[in-house]
Enzyme design. Structure first.
Site, PDB file in Angstrom:
ATOM      1  N   SER A 162      14.349   6.158  24.435  1.00 23.39           N
ATOM      2  CA  SER A 162      14.904   6.137  25.772  1.00 23.39           C
ATOM      3  C   SER A 162      15.946   5.034  25.870  1.00 23.39           C
ATOM      4  O   SER A 162      16.964   5.087  25.193  1.00 23.39           O
ATOM      5  CB  SER A 162      13.788   5.963  26.814  1.00 23.39           C
ATOM      6  OG  SER A 162      14.295   6.002  28.122  1.00 23.39           O
ATOM      7  N   HIS A 189      15.757  10.462  26.348  1.00 24.44           N
ATOM      8  CA  HIS A 189      15.845  10.608  27.799  1.00 24.44           C
ATOM      9  C   HIS A 189      17.309  10.538  28.218  1.00 24.44           C
ATOM     10  O   HIS A 189      17.925   9.473  28.212  1.00 24.44           O
ATOM     11  CB  HIS A 189      15.072   9.486  28.501  1.00 24.44           C
ATOM     12  CG  HIS A 189      13.596   9.546  28.305  1.00 24.44           C
ATOM     13  ND1 HIS A 189      12.773   8.480  28.553  1.00 24.44           N
ATOM     14  CD2 HIS A 189      12.786  10.545  27.871  1.00 24.44           C
ATOM     15  CE1 HIS A 189      11.515   8.814  28.295  1.00 24.44           C
ATOM     16  NE2 HIS A 189      11.508  10.065  27.878  1.00 24.44           N
ATOM     17  N   ASP A 282       6.348   6.880  27.879  1.00 23.86           N
ATOM     18  CA  ASP A 282       6.468   8.235  27.350  1.00 23.86           C
ATOM     19  C   ASP A 282       6.495   8.204  25.821  1.00 23.86           C
ATOM     20  O   ASP A 282       7.215   7.415  25.215  1.00 23.86           O
ATOM     21  CB  ASP A 282       7.742   8.890  27.876  1.00 23.86           C
ATOM     22  CG  ASP A 282       7.855  10.352  27.485  1.00 23.86           C
ATOM     23  OD1 ASP A 282       6.813  11.013  27.382  1.00 23.86           O
ATOM     24  OD2 ASP A 282       8.988  10.824  27.295  1.00 23.86           O
TER      25      ASP A 282
END
Length: 345
Positions: A162, A189, A282
């Site tokens: 991310s 992401h 995540d």
């Protein structure tokens, strides 16, 4: 509901005005402060850390990428790159994302009638930030009720990442070298508008093709692809790429956890899963699931992360077989793949 405090950084007064209008249109959002260049933003963030920063890309004195890098090194928080020049400054966009920018969107504008246009992508990303990051204990059991247990049997390297991702991924891919005996799939992401640009930017950086994962196709040895934005990528029971809307409540789209959970193989595990720099958690649960299923798992260490969030969550779950600095991850992946190809050596 708590208030989301958002800072605005842009050298154009008109751009600051439209961003202020967008923020103030949501009852639970407020403007924390404004800055006219990157230097002001770094100074203000040091004394008043907001919940999110809208960062322009091209500014005098200190540009958006440099300001993002400095803020993430001292007072890290979610930073959205908001600029009207994305199409002509893709290199700068991905430099800013590599420095710690969470995502990038086009700057909304005022229409002739004074209304704001093009604000939906920005509001969608702020809504994601506004969601409270779930604790590890409260994370949804992604895919637990119906695991996809017959993923492709070809050797696979999957990378979840991310904040700070583009530069980190580029280094790992470079260090992997050419002729890798595996398929590489990256879940970053990022919004769908910028996924093709990310693939192109990575292609330029590593000197070989990087594509966006196409629904209905299978991963192939020697290929590198990036998950498309806004929907979850999985491998279906036949080992083909599929995009899904479920789980809708999950805050990250695409989700690293969702993809990792879809990779549980039948028979001998043949994969290496990697979790790189990023905010939140995540990928941590999915990485642990893969480790329990026999995959070799690697997490980036704290010292080399732009944001030590996702790898930290993985460490808390004991999800990683190895915790390594970024510069050693590519070699570790190749070593593991070679060991799997020659188990008696």
């Amino acid at each position: 509901m708590s208030t989301l405090r958002v800072a605005i950084v842009d050298d154009l007064a008109l751009a600051r005005a439209v961003l202020r209008r967008v923020i103030e249109s949501v009852p639970c959002y407020e403007v924390a402060w404004e800055a006219a260049d990157g230097a002001q933003a770094v100074a203000k963030a040091a004394t008043d850390k907001p919940d999110a920063i809208l960062m322009d890309l091209v500014m005098p004195h200190v540009d958006g990428a440099t300001a993002t890098r400095r803020i993430m090194a001292t007072t890290p928080c979610p930073i959205l790159i908001v600029t009207s020049s994305i199409g002509t400054n893709l290199t700068r966009v991905y430099e800013a994302l590599g420095a710690g920018g969470l995502d990038a969107v086009n700057t909304p504008t005022f229409g002739a009638d004074g209304t704001v246009r093009g604000e939906a992508p920005l509001l969608a990303r702020l809504a994601t930030i506004a969601k409270t990051v779930p604790t590890l204990a409260a994370l949804p059991a992604v895919g637990a009720s119906s695991p996809l247990a017959s993923a492709s049997q070809i050797p696979m390297v999957t990378i979840g990442v991310s904040t700070g991702g583009p530069a980190a991924v580029a280094q790992v891919l470079t260090d992997l070298g050419p002729n890798l005996p595996a398929a590489v799939v990256i879940v970053q992401h990022i919004g769908s508008d910028f996924t093709p640009g990310l693939a192109g930017w990575l292609s330029t950086r590593i000197g070989r093709p990087v594509a966006v994962c196409t629904e209905g196709t299978r991963a192939a040895i020697g290929t590198v692809c990036v998950a498309g934005g806004e929907r979850h990528l999985v491998l279906d029971r036949a080992g083909r790429f599929e995009y899904k809307d479920e789980p809708k409540a999950y805050p990250y789209r695409p989700s690293v956890d969702v993809f990792f959970e879809s990779l549980l193989p039948v028979g001998s595990p043949t994969g290496v899963a990697v979790l790189l720099t990023g905010m939140g958690s995540d990928g941590a649960r999915g990485l642990r699931t893969l480790r329990d299923g026999g995959w070799h798992t690697i997490a980036q260490d704290e010292a080399t992360c732009v944001v030590y969030g996702m790898p930290k969550a993985a460490a808390q779950l004991n999800a990683a077989v190895e915790v390594l600095p970024l510069a050693r991850i590519g070699a570790a992946i190749r070593k593991r793949l070679e060991a799997q190809r020659n188990p008696t050596r």
